[in-house]
Enzyme design. Structure first.
Site, PDB file in Angstrom:
ATOM      1  N   VAL A  92       0.834  -1.204   0.000  1.00  0.00           N
ATOM      2  CA  VAL A  92       0.000   0.000   0.000  1.00  0.00           C
ATOM      3  C   VAL A  92       0.870   1.256   0.000  1.00  0.00           C
ATOM      4  O   VAL A  92       0.680   2.160  -0.819  1.00  0.00           O
ATOM      5  CB  VAL A  92      -0.946   0.000   1.229  1.00  0.00           C
ATOM      6  CG1 VAL A  92      -1.683   1.323   1.335  1.00  0.00           C
ATOM      7  CG2 VAL A  92      -1.924  -1.155   1.138  1.00  0.00           C
ATOM      8  N   GLY A  93       1.834   1.295   0.922  1.00  0.00           N
ATOM      9  CA  GLY A  93       2.678   2.487   1.033  1.00  0.00           C
ATOM     10  C   GLY A  93       3.411   2.787  -0.267  1.00  0.00           C
ATOM     11  O   GLY A  93       3.477   3.940  -0.706  1.00  0.00           O
ATOM     12  N   SER A 145      -8.767  -2.156   7.050  1.00  0.00           N
ATOM     13  CA  SER A 145      -9.126  -3.259   6.162  1.00  0.00           C
ATOM     14  C   SER A 145     -10.567  -3.649   6.418  1.00  0.00           C
ATOM     15  O   SER A 145     -11.144  -3.346   7.478  1.00  0.00           O
ATOM     16  CB  SER A 145      -8.184  -4.424   6.440  1.00  0.00           C
ATOM     17  OG  SER A 145      -8.874  -5.624   6.591  1.00  0.00           O
ATOM     18  N   SER A 146     -11.155  -4.369   5.460  1.00  0.00           N
ATOM     19  CA  SER A 146     -12.554  -4.754   5.595  1.00  0.00           C
ATOM     20  C   SER A 146     -12.763  -5.799   6.694  1.00  0.00           C
ATOM     21  O   SER A 146     -13.904  -6.079   7.064  1.00  0.00           O
ATOM     22  CB  SER A 146     -13.075  -5.297   4.261  1.00  0.00           C
ATOM     23  OG  SER A 146     -12.259  -6.358   3.827  1.00  0.00           O
ATOM     24  N   CYS A 147     -11.677  -6.353   7.249  1.00  0.00           N
ATOM     25  CA  CYS A 147     -11.855  -7.359   8.302  1.00  0.00           C
ATOM     26  C   CYS A 147     -12.287  -6.744   9.630  1.00  0.00           C
ATOM     27  O   CYS A 147     -12.542  -7.466  10.584  1.00  0.00           O
ATOM     28  CB  CYS A 147     -10.609  -8.200   8.485  1.00  0.00           C
ATOM     29  SG  CYS A 147      -9.275  -7.286   9.234  1.00  0.00           S
ATOM     30  N   TYR A 178      -5.849  -8.724  14.208  1.00  0.00           N
ATOM     31  CA  TYR A 178      -5.573  -7.617  13.293  1.00  0.00           C
ATOM     32  C   TYR A 178      -6.759  -6.647  13.288  1.00  0.00           C
ATOM     33  O   TYR A 178      -6.589  -5.423  13.326  1.00  0.00           O
ATOM     34  CB  TYR A 178      -5.355  -8.200  11.895  1.00  0.00           C
ATOM     35  CG  TYR A 178      -5.044  -7.209  10.819  1.00  0.00           C
ATOM     36  CD1 TYR A 178      -3.770  -6.662  10.711  1.00  0.00           C
ATOM     37  CD2 TYR A 178      -6.005  -6.815   9.899  1.00  0.00           C
ATOM     38  CE1 TYR A 178      -3.470  -5.753   9.712  1.00  0.00           C
ATOM     39  CE2 TYR A 178      -5.719  -5.910   8.896  1.00  0.00           C
ATOM     40  CZ  TYR A 178      -4.451  -5.386   8.809  1.00  0.00           C
ATOM     41  OH  TYR A 178      -4.168  -4.486   7.821  1.00  0.00           O
ATOM     42  N   LYS A 226      -7.003  -2.603  14.116  1.00  0.00           N
ATOM     43  CA  LYS A 226      -7.443  -1.621  13.117  1.00  0.00           C
ATOM     44  C   LYS A 226      -8.652  -0.821  13.616  1.00  0.00           C
ATOM     45  O   LYS A 226      -8.786   0.363  13.327  1.00  0.00           O
ATOM     46  CB  LYS A 226      -7.764  -2.321  11.795  1.00  0.00           C
ATOM     47  CG  LYS A 226      -6.512  -2.797  11.066  1.00  0.00           C
ATOM     48  CD  LYS A 226      -5.665  -1.600  10.653  1.00  0.00           C
ATOM     49  CE  LYS A 226      -4.357  -1.991  10.024  1.00  0.00           C
ATOM     50  NZ  LYS A 226      -3.508  -0.820   9.742  1.00  0.00           N
ATOM     51  N   PRO A 282      -9.980  -0.302   2.970  1.00  0.00           N
ATOM     52  CA  PRO A 282     -10.032  -0.973   1.668  1.00  0.00           C
ATOM     53  C   PRO A 282     -10.468  -2.429   1.771  1.00  0.00           C
ATOM     54  O   PRO A 282     -10.276  -3.068   2.808  1.00  0.00           O
ATOM     55  CB  PRO A 282      -8.587  -0.887   1.175  1.00  0.00           C
ATOM     56  CG  PRO A 282      -7.750  -0.677   2.387  1.00  0.00           C
ATOM     57  CD  PRO A 282      -8.620  -0.074   3.459  1.00  0.00           C
ATOM     58  N   HIS A 337      -1.743 -13.529   1.543  1.00  0.00           N
ATOM     59  CA  HIS A 337      -3.159 -13.531   1.191  1.00  0.00           C
ATOM     60  C   HIS A 337      -3.379 -14.374  -0.063  1.00  0.00           C
ATOM     61  O   HIS A 337      -2.445 -14.778  -0.740  1.00  0.00           O
ATOM     62  CB  HIS A 337      -3.648 -12.096   0.971  1.00  0.00           C
ATOM     63  CG  HIS A 337      -3.849 -11.363   2.253  1.00  0.00           C
ATOM     64  ND1 HIS A 337      -3.020 -10.344   2.662  1.00  0.00           N
ATOM     65  CD2 HIS A 337      -4.764 -11.520   3.235  1.00  0.00           C
ATOM     66  CE1 HIS A 337      -3.432  -9.906   3.834  1.00  0.00           C
ATOM     67  NE2 HIS A 337      -4.480 -10.597   4.212  1.00  0.00           N
ATOM     68  N   ARG A 382       1.751 -20.205  -6.351  1.00  0.00           N
ATOM     69  CA  ARG A 382       1.560 -21.665  -6.378  1.00  0.00           C
ATOM     70  C   ARG A 382       1.257 -22.169  -7.787  1.00  0.00           C
ATOM     71  O   ARG A 382       1.814 -23.180  -8.230  1.00  0.00           O
ATOM     72  CB  ARG A 382       0.453 -22.062  -5.405  1.00  0.00           C
ATOM     73  CG  ARG A 382       0.576 -23.513  -4.975  1.00  0.00           C
ATOM     74  CD  ARG A 382      -0.422 -23.885  -3.902  1.00  0.00           C
ATOM     75  NE  ARG A 382      -0.296 -23.076  -2.722  1.00  0.00           N
ATOM     76  CZ  ARG A 382      -1.333 -22.614  -2.018  1.00  0.00           C
ATOM     77  NH1 ARG A 382      -2.570 -22.880  -2.374  1.00  0.00           N
ATOM     78  NH2 ARG A 382      -1.142 -21.899  -0.935  1.00  0.00           N
ATOM     79  N   TRP A 425      -7.067 -23.648  -0.750  1.00  0.00           N
ATOM     80  CA  TRP A 425      -7.609 -23.846   0.589  1.00  0.00           C
ATOM     81  C   TRP A 425      -9.116 -23.665   0.657  1.00  0.00           C
ATOM     82  O   TRP A 425      -9.686 -22.836  -0.045  1.00  0.00           O
ATOM     83  CB  TRP A 425      -6.992 -22.843   1.556  1.00  0.00           C
ATOM     84  CG  TRP A 425      -5.508 -22.937   1.692  1.00  0.00           C
ATOM     85  CD1 TRP A 425      -4.676 -23.853   1.114  1.00  0.00           C
ATOM     86  CD2 TRP A 425      -4.687 -22.046   2.439  1.00  0.00           C
ATOM     87  NE1 TRP A 425      -3.384 -23.599   1.473  1.00  0.00           N
ATOM     88  CE2 TRP A 425      -3.356 -22.503   2.282  1.00  0.00           C
ATOM     89  CE3 TRP A 425      -4.930 -20.925   3.239  1.00  0.00           C
ATOM     90  CZ2 TRP A 425      -2.280 -21.866   2.881  1.00  0.00           C
ATOM     91  CZ3 TRP A 425      -3.866 -20.294   3.841  1.00  0.00           C
ATOM     92  CH2 TRP A 425      -2.552 -20.758   3.664  1.00  0.00           C
TER      93      TRP A 425
HETATM   94  P1  GDP Z   1      -9.228 -13.273   4.275  1.00  0.00           P
HETATM   95  O1  GDP Z   1      -9.954 -12.483   3.223  1.00  0.00           O
HETATM   96  O2  GDP Z   1      -8.935 -12.470   5.504  1.00  0.00           O
HETATM   97  O3  GDP Z   1      -9.937 -14.571   4.586  1.00  0.00           O
HETATM   98  O4  GDP Z   1      -7.776 -13.583   3.718  1.00  0.00           O
HETATM   99  P2  GDP Z   1      -7.074 -14.598   2.675  1.00  0.00           P
HETATM  100  O5  GDP Z   1      -6.697 -13.808   1.478  1.00  0.00           O
HETATM  101  O6  GDP Z   1      -5.958 -15.254   3.412  1.00  0.00           O
HETATM  102  O7  GDP Z   1      -8.129 -15.719   2.275  1.00  0.00           O
HETATM  103  C1  GDP Z   1      -9.206 -15.481   1.425  1.00  0.00           C
HETATM  104  C2  GDP Z   1      -9.915 -16.784   1.076  1.00  0.00           C
HETATM  105  O8  GDP Z   1      -9.110 -17.502   0.123  1.00  0.00           O
HETATM  106  C3  GDP Z   1     -10.177 -17.735   2.229  1.00  0.00           C
HETATM  107  O9  GDP Z   1     -11.448 -18.320   2.040  1.00  0.00           O
HETATM  108  C4  GDP Z   1      -9.108 -18.806   2.043  1.00  0.00           C
HETATM  109  O10 GDP Z   1      -9.469 -20.052   2.586  1.00  0.00           O
HETATM  110  C5  GDP Z   1      -9.037 -18.872   0.517  1.00  0.00           C
HETATM  111  N1  GDP Z   1      -7.798 -19.456  -0.002  1.00  0.00           N
HETATM  112  C6  GDP Z   1      -7.713 -20.434  -0.948  1.00  0.00           C
HETATM  113  N2  GDP Z   1      -6.439 -20.770  -1.170  1.00  0.00           N
HETATM  114  C7  GDP Z   1      -5.677 -19.960  -0.387  1.00  0.00           C
HETATM  115  C8  GDP Z   1      -4.273 -19.845  -0.191  1.00  0.00           C
HETATM  116  O11 GDP Z   1      -3.467 -20.544  -0.774  1.00  0.00           O
HETATM  117  N3  GDP Z   1      -3.854 -18.890   0.678  1.00  0.00           N
HETATM  118  C9  GDP Z   1      -4.743 -18.079   1.344  1.00  0.00           C
HETATM  119  N4  GDP Z   1      -4.262 -17.124   2.183  1.00  0.00           N
HETATM  120  N5  GDP Z   1      -6.078 -18.187   1.197  1.00  0.00           N
HETATM  121  C10 GDP Z   1      -6.542 -19.132   0.346  1.00  0.00           C
END
Ligand code: GDP
Length: 331
Positions: free
Chosen positions: A28-29, A119-121, A148, A152, A175, A191, A199, A214
């Site tokens: 961001v910065g 953040s939106s969290c 987190y 925030k 954001p 993220h 990957r 995931w």
């Molecule tokens: P969130 O928006 O705070 O949940 O942050 P993330 O970006 O870590 O995860 C977003 C969503 O993507 C979640 O539902 C995760 O389970 C999914 N996801 C799928 N594959 C991945 C991965 O390889 N890494 C992460 N971080 N999230 C994943």
């Protein structure tokens, strides 16, 4: 909505001001710095070796001597769903310290304006969809990132407190999920977008037959290209002066399964996608209501396909940065 939002618009020009961007090495910065420099605005930064943003005395001394007119708080300890869950103390303590030091120090050193980024969290796990700003503090948080989020929320409240008690023109912007250049590309700790770009890319290079993602693929996320956020930051600094925080997003979301398909296409991977249900989904819906920002006159301009292609190109051109430890991207 807070009463003084009605008087919230203003015209403040950044031209001729000295703007301190805290967290200039992070995604961001660095985007905010790029954007300000493009506009010819004088930008100040602090290096990690000289000013540890978790250290009150160091931050206070830096701000007292640098005396910026404007401060952008883009420094934070950030990470994906697993990192948040694994390092709760780091996420809560470091973020509280960084923002308290910067917000208080900016007030003491006489900054005219401050923008705090969250953040939106910050919103409750169960919120109206799309999530309006008023949903803040109306219910329990999503447990995977509450550390987190609590930090925030405290940052938003600090800005409001300094405005209320001292009349400081400190504003906050929240954001949606960000991605773009200078993101942290780690398969485990980052993220979803940088994790999947890396990957899928590595799987394509090795000729793997499948990639594991995931969760279930059903959660929906709203993704904002970081240069669009930087544009919104400049817009808010120049056009907004209110008590309430402002959501910044695109107004649309996609499922994680759709995201995975897009990443697969962008990286040219031809194998299969397998879903690891033992990993957390996190919150199911997280799209933000961006009507307030739209009514002030701003909307995002980068399409998701374009943004993702740019983020991927950046990753290919910066493989070393892609593998760095997350702390280096913070402050
Ligand atoms: P969130 O928006 O705070 O949940 O942050 P993330 O970006 O870590 O995860 C977003 C969503 O993507 C979640 O539902 C995760 O389970 C999914 N996801 C799928 N594959 C991945 C991965 O390889 N890494 C992460 N971080 N999230 C994943």
């Amino acid at each position: 909505m807070n009463a003084d939002l009605t008087n919230a618009s203003l015209t403040y020009r950044l031209a001729g001001k000295r703007v301190y961007v805290a967290g200039h090495r992070g995604m961001v910065g660095s985007a905010v710095v790029r954007r300000l420099q493009r506009d010819g605005v004088e930008v100040m930064t602090s290096s990690r070796d000289k000013v540890d943003l978790r250290d009150s005395a160091a931050v206070g001394a830096f701000l007292k001597s640098a005396k910026p007119d404007v401060v952008v708080v883009a420094a934070a300890k950030v990470g994906g769903i697993l990192a948040n869950d694994t390092y709760p103390a780091d996420f809560l303590y470091e973020n509280l310290m960084i923002e308290a030091n910067l917000i208080h120090g900016s007030f003491v050193s006489g900054a005219e304006k401050l923008l705090f980024l969250g953040s939106s969290c910050i919103y409750p796990k169960v919120s109206p969809q799309p999530i309006p700003e008023d949903a803040l503090l109306t219910g329990p948080l999503e447990p995977t990132n509450e550390w987190y989020a609590i930090a925030k929320i405290a940052g938003i409240k600090l800005c409001q407190a300094y405005r209320k008690q001292h009349g400081a023109d400190f504003i906050s912007a929240m954001p949606s999920n960000l991605y773009g250049p200078n993101d942290y590309f780690d398969p485990e700790k980052s993220h979803v977008i940088p994790a999947l770009l890396r990957r899928f890319h590595e799987a394509e290079q090795r000729g793997d037959r499948e990639v594991v993602c995931w969760g279930t693929g059903t959660p929906r996320r709203e993704f904002l290209y970081v240069d669009d956020l930087a544009d919104a930051c400049v817009f808010l600094l120049e056009n907004y002066s209110g008590y309430d925080h402002i959501n910044v997003g695109t107004g649309s979301d996609i499922t994680i399964a759709e995201l995975s398909e897009t990443v697969k296409r962008v990286t040219g991977f031809s194998g299969a996608i397998r879903w690891d249900h033992s990993k957390p989904d996190g919150t199911m819906l997280k799209r933000m209501d961006t009507a307030r920002l739209a009514s002030l006159g701003w909307k995002s301009s980068t399409s998701f396909e374009d943004g993702l292609a740019k983020a991927y190109r950046w990753y290919l051109e910066n493989p070393v940065r892609g593998g760095e430890v997350p702390a280096a991207a913070q402050h």
